[in-house]
Scaffold this active site. Structure first.
Site, PDB file in Angstrom:
ATOM      1  N   GLY A 117       0.783  -1.233   0.000  1.00  0.00           N
ATOM      2  CA  GLY A 117       0.000   0.000   0.000  1.00  0.00           C
ATOM      3  C   GLY A 117       0.810   1.276   0.000  1.00  0.00           C
ATOM      4  O   GLY A 117       0.338   2.313   0.475  1.00  0.00           O
ATOM      5  N   ARG A 158      -5.946  -8.386  -8.380  1.00  0.00           N
ATOM      6  CA  ARG A 158      -6.965  -9.318  -8.859  1.00  0.00           C
ATOM      7  C   ARG A 158      -7.593  -8.736 -10.109  1.00  0.00           C
ATOM      8  O   ARG A 158      -7.905  -7.544 -10.160  1.00  0.00           O
ATOM      9  CB  ARG A 158      -8.053  -9.538  -7.814  1.00  0.00           C
ATOM     10  CG  ARG A 158      -9.197 -10.419  -8.359  1.00  0.00           C
ATOM     11  CD  ARG A 158     -10.261 -10.628  -7.332  1.00  0.00           C
ATOM     12  NE  ARG A 158     -11.441 -11.271  -7.870  1.00  0.00           N
ATOM     13  CZ  ARG A 158     -11.675 -12.590  -7.830  1.00  0.00           C
ATOM     14  NH1 ARG A 158     -10.805 -13.391  -7.286  1.00  0.00           N
ATOM     15  NH2 ARG A 158     -12.788 -13.087  -8.345  1.00  0.00           N
ATOM     16  N   ASN A 218      -6.083   2.519 -12.730  1.00  0.00           N
ATOM     17  CA  ASN A 218      -5.142   1.519 -12.223  1.00  0.00           C
ATOM     18  C   ASN A 218      -3.720   2.008 -12.487  1.00  0.00           C
ATOM     19  O   ASN A 218      -3.454   2.623 -13.528  1.00  0.00           O
ATOM     20  CB  ASN A 218      -5.357   0.191 -12.969  1.00  0.00           C
ATOM     21  CG  ASN A 218      -4.383  -0.897 -12.520  1.00  0.00           C
ATOM     22  OD1 ASN A 218      -4.158  -1.090 -11.321  1.00  0.00           O
ATOM     23  ND2 ASN A 218      -3.792  -1.604 -13.471  1.00  0.00           N
ATOM     24  N   HIS A 258       0.086   0.647 -13.177  1.00  0.00           N
ATOM     25  CA  HIS A 258       0.734  -0.583 -13.633  1.00  0.00           C
ATOM     26  C   HIS A 258       2.214  -0.302 -13.888  1.00  0.00           C
ATOM     27  O   HIS A 258       2.546   0.685 -14.551  1.00  0.00           O
ATOM     28  CB  HIS A 258       0.063  -1.083 -14.913  1.00  0.00           C
ATOM     29  CG  HIS A 258       0.666  -2.349 -15.421  1.00  0.00           C
ATOM     30  ND1 HIS A 258       0.445  -3.576 -14.818  1.00  0.00           N
ATOM     31  CD2 HIS A 258       1.514  -2.591 -16.451  1.00  0.00           C
ATOM     32  CE1 HIS A 258       1.121  -4.503 -15.464  1.00  0.00           C
ATOM     33  NE2 HIS A 258       1.786  -3.938 -16.459  1.00  0.00           N
ATOM     34  N   SER A 312       2.567   3.258 -15.794  1.00  0.00           N
ATOM     35  CA  SER A 312       1.422   3.860 -16.480  1.00  0.00           C
ATOM     36  C   SER A 312       0.232   3.921 -15.528  1.00  0.00           C
ATOM     37  O   SER A 312       0.030   3.006 -14.728  1.00  0.00           O
ATOM     38  CB  SER A 312       1.001   3.007 -17.680  1.00  0.00           C
ATOM     39  OG  SER A 312       2.086   2.765 -18.551  1.00  0.00           O
ATOM     40  N   ASP A 352      -5.130  -4.584 -17.932  1.00  0.00           N
ATOM     41  CA  ASP A 352      -4.133  -3.522 -18.159  1.00  0.00           C
ATOM     42  C   ASP A 352      -4.263  -2.943 -19.569  1.00  0.00           C
ATOM     43  O   ASP A 352      -3.269  -2.490 -20.158  1.00  0.00           O
ATOM     44  CB  ASP A 352      -2.701  -4.045 -17.924  1.00  0.00           C
ATOM     45  CG  ASP A 352      -2.508  -4.566 -16.503  1.00  0.00           C
ATOM     46  OD1 ASP A 352      -3.096  -3.981 -15.573  1.00  0.00           O
ATOM     47  OD2 ASP A 352      -1.782  -5.563 -16.325  1.00  0.00           O
ATOM     48  N   GLU A 401       6.330   6.015  -9.328  1.00  0.00           N
ATOM     49  CA  GLU A 401       4.915   5.602  -9.379  1.00  0.00           C
ATOM     50  C   GLU A 401       4.077   6.468  -8.442  1.00  0.00           C
ATOM     51  O   GLU A 401       2.961   6.856  -8.775  1.00  0.00           O
ATOM     52  CB  GLU A 401       4.762   4.144  -8.941  1.00  0.00           C
ATOM     53  CG  GLU A 401       5.211   3.121  -9.942  1.00  0.00           C
ATOM     54  CD  GLU A 401       4.860   1.715  -9.471  1.00  0.00           C
ATOM     55  OE1 GLU A 401       3.728   1.481  -9.025  1.00  0.00           O
ATOM     56  OE2 GLU A 401       5.740   0.844  -9.540  1.00  0.00           O
TER      57      GLU A 401
HETATM   58  C1  GRF Z   1       3.212  -1.220  -7.553  1.00  0.00           C
HETATM   59  O1  GRF Z   1       4.425  -1.446  -8.188  1.00  0.00           O
HETATM   60  C2  GRF Z   1       2.088  -1.205  -8.564  1.00  0.00           C
HETATM   61  O2  GRF Z   1       2.438  -0.609  -9.764  1.00  0.00           O
HETATM   62  C3  GRF Z   1       1.874  -2.670  -8.766  1.00  0.00           C
HETATM   63  O3  GRF Z   1       1.986  -3.241  -7.498  1.00  0.00           O
HETATM   64  C4  GRF Z   1       2.829  -2.413  -6.702  1.00  0.00           C
HETATM   65  C5  GRF Z   1       2.032  -2.025  -5.499  1.00  0.00           C
HETATM   66  O4  GRF Z   1       2.800  -1.399  -4.520  1.00  0.00           O
HETATM   67  N1  GRF Z   1       0.626  -2.946  -9.440  1.00  0.00           N
HETATM   68  P1  GRF Z   1       2.105  -0.811  -3.217  1.00  0.00           P
HETATM   69  O5  GRF Z   1       1.229  -1.904  -2.639  1.00  0.00           O
HETATM   70  O6  GRF Z   1       1.313   0.395  -3.612  1.00  0.00           O
HETATM   71  O7  GRF Z   1       3.238  -0.458  -2.304  1.00  0.00           O
END
Ligand code: GRF
Length: 223
Positions: A18, A97, A113, A115, A142, A151, A180
């Protein structure tokens, strides 16, 4: 987008750590993102993100998806709990999921989302390894609108970074994660503020069709 002017209600869907949820929370606390997190929902009842949400006084919903049997029934019940929080926008932040089409369709244009790849490259899992296997010199993340295709929805924004010969999946993941966080905050801000929205299969930002994803700039803005 928000019903209350200036304050979008977010539902954040998580499966684990998270850190992206934390980035949204921090941006809200800093007054950078005008939103409130109405719910954190997870398909993993022991996801660390849930405990932090509860500690912060945020409503949570958790239901184990593993071994649930009827996928469509699980999706329906889970999304009903999310809908009950009346979000303006649902943010999948490390939600691992795949939701079926019936669960996603009512939320088209209101579900984002993040990714860890430069979509349309590498949908699905193991993106960092796949970047290295392909010998790519560039990697990134992205944020896209969610559609029934995994995705595969229209890409709103991306962040890019170089790949070096010494990189491993671990080093790529570690370097990408803070990027991210900035990307997700900027993309959620763009949609929550009404600047960008999905229209059909396209994205409109400030009334103009986006012909390529917005790119995260050094100052954390999107252009
Ligand atoms: C991130 O790299 C996200 O892009 C991917 O899963 C990871 C989640 O990280 N889908 P977090 O749980 O937000 O720390």
């Amino acid at each position: 987008m928000p019903r209350t002017p200036g304050t979008a209600r977010l539902a954040v869907l998580v499966s684990g750590r998270g850190s992206n949820f934390d980035a949204l929370r921090a941006a809200i606390a800093a007054g950078q993102l005008h939103a409130e997190i109405a719910l954190v929902a997870s398909n993993r009842p022991h996801a660390p993100a849930l405990a932090r949400a509860r500690a912060a006084g945020i409503a949570t919903h958790a239901s184990e998806s593993r071994g649930s049997g009827d996928r469509a029934a699980w999706d329906r019940a889970f999304m009903a709990a999310v809908a009950a929080a009346q979000p303006d926008l649902i943010v999948l932040a490390g939600f691992m999921r795949r939701l079926d089409a019936a669960a996603v369709t009512p939320w088209l244009g209101r579900m984002l989302n993040i990714h860890p790849s430069l979509l349309p490259k590498y949908p699905g899992l193991d993106t960092h390894q796949r970047v290295l296997d392909a010998g790519d010199v560039e990697h990134g993340a992205s944020v896209h609108f969610v559609t029934a295709e995994l995705d595969g929805g229209p890409v709103l924004a991306q962040v890019r970074m170089p790949v070096s010969a010494a990189d491993t999946p671990h080093s790529l993941a570690a370097r990408l994660l803070p990027l991210e966080h900035h990307l997700l905050v900027a993309a959620v801000t763009a949609v929550a503020s009404g600047r960008c929205r999905m229209q059909g299969t396209a994205i409109l930002c400030a009334g103009q069709i986006l012909h390529a994803p917005l790119q995260l700039q050094d100052d954390a803005s999107l252009a």
